[in-house]
Design a protein around this motif. Structure first.
Motif, mmCIF file in Angstrom:
data_model
loop_
_atom_site.group_PDB
_atom_site.id
_atom_site.type_symbol
_atom_site.label_atom_id
_atom_site.label_comp_id
_atom_site.label_asym_id
_atom_site.label_seq_id
_atom_site.Cartn_x
_atom_site.Cartn_y
_atom_site.Cartn_z
ATOM 1 N N ILE A 244 0.854 -1.191 0.000
ATOM 2 C CA ILE A 244 0.000 0.000 0.000
ATOM 3 C C ILE A 244 0.886 1.236 0.000
ATOM 4 C CG2 ILE A 244 -1.826 1.260 1.191
ATOM 5 C CD1 ILE A 244 -2.644 -1.414 2.459
ATOM 6 N N ASN A 245 0.711 2.072 -1.001
ATOM 7 C CA ASN A 245 1.519 3.266 -1.186
ATOM 8 C C ASN A 245 0.932 4.420 -0.380
ATOM 9 O OD1 ASN A 245 2.841 5.548 -2.116
ATOM 10 N ND2 ASN A 245 2.700 5.002 -4.283
ATOM 11 N N TYR A 246 1.658 4.849 0.651
ATOM 12 C CA TYR A 246 1.219 5.988 1.459
ATOM 13 C C TYR A 246 1.914 7.281 1.029
ATOM 14 C CZ TYR A 246 -1.493 3.011 4.531
ATOM 15 O OH TYR A 246 -2.449 2.147 5.024
ATOM 16 N N GLY A 247 2.590 7.222 -0.098
ATOM 17 C CA GLY A 247 3.096 8.438 -0.696
ATOM 18 C C GLY A 247 4.397 8.938 -0.105
ATOM 19 N N ILE A 248 4.727 10.162 -0.498
ATOM 20 C CA ILE A 248 5.963 10.827 -0.094
ATOM 21 C C ILE A 248 5.653 11.852 0.991
ATOM 22 C CG2 ILE A 248 7.848 12.320 -0.877
ATOM 23 C CD1 ILE A 248 7.390 11.134 -3.692
ATOM 24 N N VAL A 249 6.432 11.853 2.038
ATOM 25 C CA VAL A 249 6.328 12.905 3.053
ATOM 26 C C VAL A 249 7.679 13.602 3.149
ATOM 27 C CG1 VAL A 249 4.522 11.742 4.366
ATOM 28 C CG2 VAL A 249 6.906 11.351 4.968
ATOM 29 N N GLY A 250 7.645 14.898 3.322
ATOM 30 C CA GLY A 250 8.875 15.667 3.467
ATOM 31 C C GLY A 250 9.426 15.545 4.873
ATOM 32 N N ASP A 251 10.445 16.313 5.145
ATOM 33 C CA ASP A 251 11.094 16.255 6.454
ATOM 34 C C ASP A 251 10.378 17.154 7.456
ATOM 35 O OD1 ASP A 251 13.087 14.468 5.594
ATOM 36 O OD2 ASP A 251 14.247 16.114 4.722
ATOM 37 N N ARG A 252 9.070 16.946 7.554
ATOM 38 C CA ARG A 252 8.242 17.666 8.523
ATOM 39 C C ARG A 252 7.571 16.651 9.422
ATOM 40 N NH1 ARG A 252 8.258 19.854 3.793
ATOM 41 N NH2 ARG A 252 6.590 18.492 3.055
ATOM 42 N N GLU A 253 7.809 16.793 10.692
ATOM 43 C CA GLU A 253 7.372 15.772 11.636
ATOM 44 C C GLU A 253 5.863 15.577 11.604
ATOM 45 O OE1 GLU A 253 7.724 14.807 16.405
ATOM 46 O OE2 GLU A 253 9.244 16.044 15.415
ATOM 47 N N ASP A 254 5.087 16.629 11.503
ATOM 48 C CA ASP A 254 3.619 16.488 11.522
ATOM 49 C C ASP A 254 3.130 15.652 10.348
ATOM 50 O OD1 ASP A 254 3.558 17.994 13.801
ATOM 51 O OD2 ASP A 254 2.856 19.838 12.836
ATOM 52 N N ASP A 255 3.698 15.871 9.157
ATOM 53 C CA ASP A 255 3.281 15.097 7.986
ATOM 54 C C ASP A 255 3.663 13.627 8.152
ATOM 55 O OD1 ASP A 255 2.378 17.450 6.911
ATOM 56 O OD2 ASP A 255 4.132 17.756 5.617
ATOM 57 N N PHE A 256 4.859 13.407 8.640
ATOM 58 C CA PHE A 256 5.338 12.034 8.839
ATOM 59 C C PHE A 256 4.460 11.322 9.860
ATOM 60 C CE2 PHE A 256 9.649 9.602 9.298
ATOM 61 C CZ PHE A 256 9.013 8.436 8.924
ATOM 62 N N VAL A 257 4.148 11.995 10.951
ATOM 63 C CA VAL A 257 3.319 11.392 11.996
ATOM 64 C C VAL A 257 1.950 11.011 11.440
ATOM 65 C CG1 VAL A 257 2.052 11.909 14.119
ATOM 66 C CG2 VAL A 257 4.502 12.434 13.962
ATOM 67 N N ALA A 258 1.341 11.900 10.652
ATOM 68 C CA ALA A 258 0.000 11.624 10.126
ATOM 69 C C ALA A 258 -0.011 10.387 9.240
ATOM 70 C CB ALA A 258 -0.511 12.845 9.366
ATOM 71 N N ALA A 263 -0.931 4.383 8.500
ATOM 72 C CA ALA A 263 -0.366 3.085 8.127
ATOM 73 C C ALA A 263 -0.420 2.107 9.299
ATOM 74 C CB ALA A 263 1.068 3.258 7.639
ATOM 75 N N LEU A 264 -0.132 2.582 10.489
ATOM 76 C CA LEU A 264 -0.191 1.709 11.662
ATOM 77 C C LEU A 264 -1.603 1.204 11.913
ATOM 78 C CD1 LEU A 264 2.158 3.648 14.118
ATOM 79 C CD2 LEU A 264 2.569 1.362 13.193
ATOM 80 N N ALA A 265 -2.589 2.015 11.608
ATOM 81 C CA ALA A 265 -3.975 1.610 11.821
ATOM 82 C C ALA A 265 -4.459 0.610 10.772
ATOM 83 C CB ALA A 265 -4.881 2.844 11.819
ATOM 84 N N GLU A 266 -3.888 0.653 9.571
ATOM 85 C CA GLU A 266 -4.446 -0.112 8.454
ATOM 86 C C GLU A 266 -3.621 -1.322 8.029
ATOM 87 O OE1 GLU A 266 -6.550 3.796 6.305
ATOM 88 O OE2 GLU A 266 -4.714 2.906 5.466
ATOM 89 N N CYS A 267 -2.377 -1.440 8.495
ATOM 90 C CA CYS A 267 -1.469 -2.433 7.920
ATOM 91 C C CYS A 267 -0.935 -3.391 8.978
ATOM 92 C CB CYS A 267 -0.305 -1.740 7.218
ATOM 93 S SG CYS A 267 -0.833 -0.706 5.838
ATOM 94 N N ASP A 268 -0.387 -4.516 8.474
ATOM 95 C CA ASP A 268 0.227 -5.528 9.340
ATOM 96 C C ASP A 268 1.713 -5.280 9.532
ATOM 97 O OD1 ASP A 268 -2.173 -7.316 9.485
ATOM 98 O OD2 ASP A 268 -1.820 -7.417 7.329
ATOM 99 N N LEU A 269 2.330 -4.604 8.599
ATOM 100 C CA LEU A 269 3.758 -4.290 8.655
ATOM 101 C C LEU A 269 3.941 -2.959 7.937
ATOM 102 C CD1 LEU A 269 6.724 -6.704 8.067
ATOM 103 C CD2 LEU A 269 6.678 -4.537 6.844
ATOM 104 N N ILE A 270 4.832 -2.133 8.442
ATOM 105 C CA ILE A 270 5.047 -0.806 7.856
ATOM 106 C C ILE A 270 6.533 -0.636 7.560
ATOM 107 C CG2 ILE A 270 4.872 1.690 8.207
ATOM 108 C CD1 ILE A 270 2.711 -0.647 10.286
#
Length: 446
Positions: A244-258, A263-270
């Motif tokens: 599952i492609n969750y796209g590109i996130v920049g070096d901004r903590e808020d975007d990465f966290v979201a 991914a943690l809610a929807e997947c078995d491995l990240i």
């Protein structure tokens, strides 16, 4: 390089800031085993057999009946009593009368009398009273309905007897087996049309970094196209999982966290690539420290390429932070993520019936042994993965030539056929050494 240069010697594992602590591969595998043991295992679902290619069996499969259920010919020829052909030769043939024919798709209710035979095609059902088939090539027509047999046949010759293929109740495939085309053909022959399989693991993938743009964009100065997402998605899919492609996130903590929370809610491995090295713009360790529990288990593995790997857990869900360099990401997936992913999908790691999946986290078996074509250096205390190209020498021997390049040069893997592994206790390999070559792309090796 002399062989004396390859003596065993301790060597510190230091990161780019001079700190020790990169975990040896054996220690990392123990962590992966604990993660596997803590996982509840995949769900089970029932599917049609024609959808099962590449899926993993969730239960052992047993034969509900014999196969074949009636003796059949495996050659074009004549159904006979074998005794009627004894002693036959080109100089002294046995003469048989052709008194009938076995029609395909029909069950013969009567068979030929002694010294008689029936025509039969490959796959035809053996008539009553017959115990063998004479091959067409071992006969000569001798007139109307008369046949010369020029070579004898033994009882059971050129036939497959009832139950010769499969016996009722026989185990066909174990639980944890990856279905192949031949498996599905056998199951179809036994009428097994619906199968219990393990659900495919869902693997979330995130690419990180302000310098990354999607492949379809022309990167402006300072930017590069994202190669890791396409490569990692394909690696996941090649192992029978769902990427599952969750796209590109920049070096901004808020975007990465979201993105990580989703991914943690929807997947078995990240997995995320980039953001694992020491540096002010690398957020992986900080984000995982906030979002996962028990959190980071490994940061830094004594392997090359792939040292900056992060391994974390959020409950039973593994999280991998892979290096941003494509070769390092691919090597880390092959060596660390793949065996765990196979276990999460219910995969057995051996097709040998006497073995079990008690030790599911390990390097797969090598696919070839070859002669190394050049010297290779390695640091003691670190496991090295070296891509190699396989070729046949003029003498017919298989030789392995290292395909060397930087960890960002993905073309090195494109030109390679597999990897060789230099163990952590070695300080290199000599030209002329026999080396094991691994292919981490083929799931059937597990």
């Amino acid at each position: 390089m002399n062989k004396s240069d390859h003596h065993t010697a301790p060597a510190p594992n230091l990161d780019m800031l001079g700190r020790s602590g990169a975990a040896p591969l054996a220690e990392v595998f123990e962590v992966l085993k604990r993660l596997m043991a803590a996982h509840p295992g995949p769900a089970v679902e029932e599917i049609e057999a024609d959808e099962a290619l590449g899926r993993i069996s969730a239960q052992p499969l047993y034969a509900p009946e014999e196969l074949p259920v009636h003796p059949r010919s495996v050659m074009d020829g004549y159904a006979v009593r074998a005794a009627d052909t004894y002693g036959a030769s080109a100089n002294l043939p046995a003469y048989l009368t052709i008194s009938g024919e076995v029609k395909m798709g029909e069950m013969p209710t009567a068979g030929p009398a002694p010294t008689e035979c029936y025509r039969i095609a490959t796959g035809g059902l053996l008539p009553p009273g017959c115990d063998a088939v004479v091959m067409l090539e071992h006969t000569v027509p001798a007139g109307d309905n008369l046949l010369e047999v020029v070579k004898p046949v033994a009882p059971g010759g050129n036939i497959i007897a009832r139950g010769d293929d499969v016996q009722t109740g026989e185990e066909l495939l174990p639980a944890g087996h990856r279905f192949r085309p031949c498996d599905l053909g056998l199951l179809a022959g036994l009428g097994l049309g619906r199968l219990q399989v393990f659900a495919r693991p869902r693997v979330g993938i995130i690419s990180t970094g302000d310098e990354i743009v999607p492949p379809e964009q022309t990167p402006p100065p300072g930017k590069i196209r994202d190669m890791n997402m396409a490569g990692l998605l394909a690696m996941v899919q090649s192992q029978g999982a769902v990427g599952i492609n969750y796209g590109i996130v920049g070096d901004r903590e808020d975007d990465f966290v979201a993105q990580m929370q989703q991914a943690l809610a929807e997947c078995d491995l990240i997995m995320f690539s980039g953001g694992t090295s020491v540096g002010v713009g690398d957020l992986g360790e900080r984000v995982l420290g906030k979002l996962t529990s028990p959190g980071i288990l490994i940061h830094g593995v004594a392997v090359k390429p792939g040292k900056p790997v992060i391994i974390a857990a959020h409950g039973p869900k593994p999280v991998f932070g892979l290096p941003g360099h494509p070769v390092s990401a691919a090597a880390s997936f092959a060596l660390l993520v793949r065996p765990l992913l196979a276990g999460l999908g219910g995969r057995r790691h051996s097709i040998t019936p006497t073995e079990t999946a008690a030790d599911p986290i390990r390097i797969p078996s090598p696919v070839a042994t070859a002669t190394l074509q050049r010297n290779l250096n390695s640091a003691a205390g670190r496991t090295d993965l070296v891509p190699v190209k396989l070729q046949t020498s003029p003498t017919g021997d298989l030789v392995a030539t290292p395909v060397l390049g930087k960890s960002s040069a993905l073309s090195t893997l494109v030109r390679a056929h597999g990897w060789i592994i230099i163990d952590a206790h070695r300080q290199g390999l000599d030209s002329g050494s026999q080396v094991a070559v691994y292919n981490f792309d083929t799931p059937d090796l597990w």
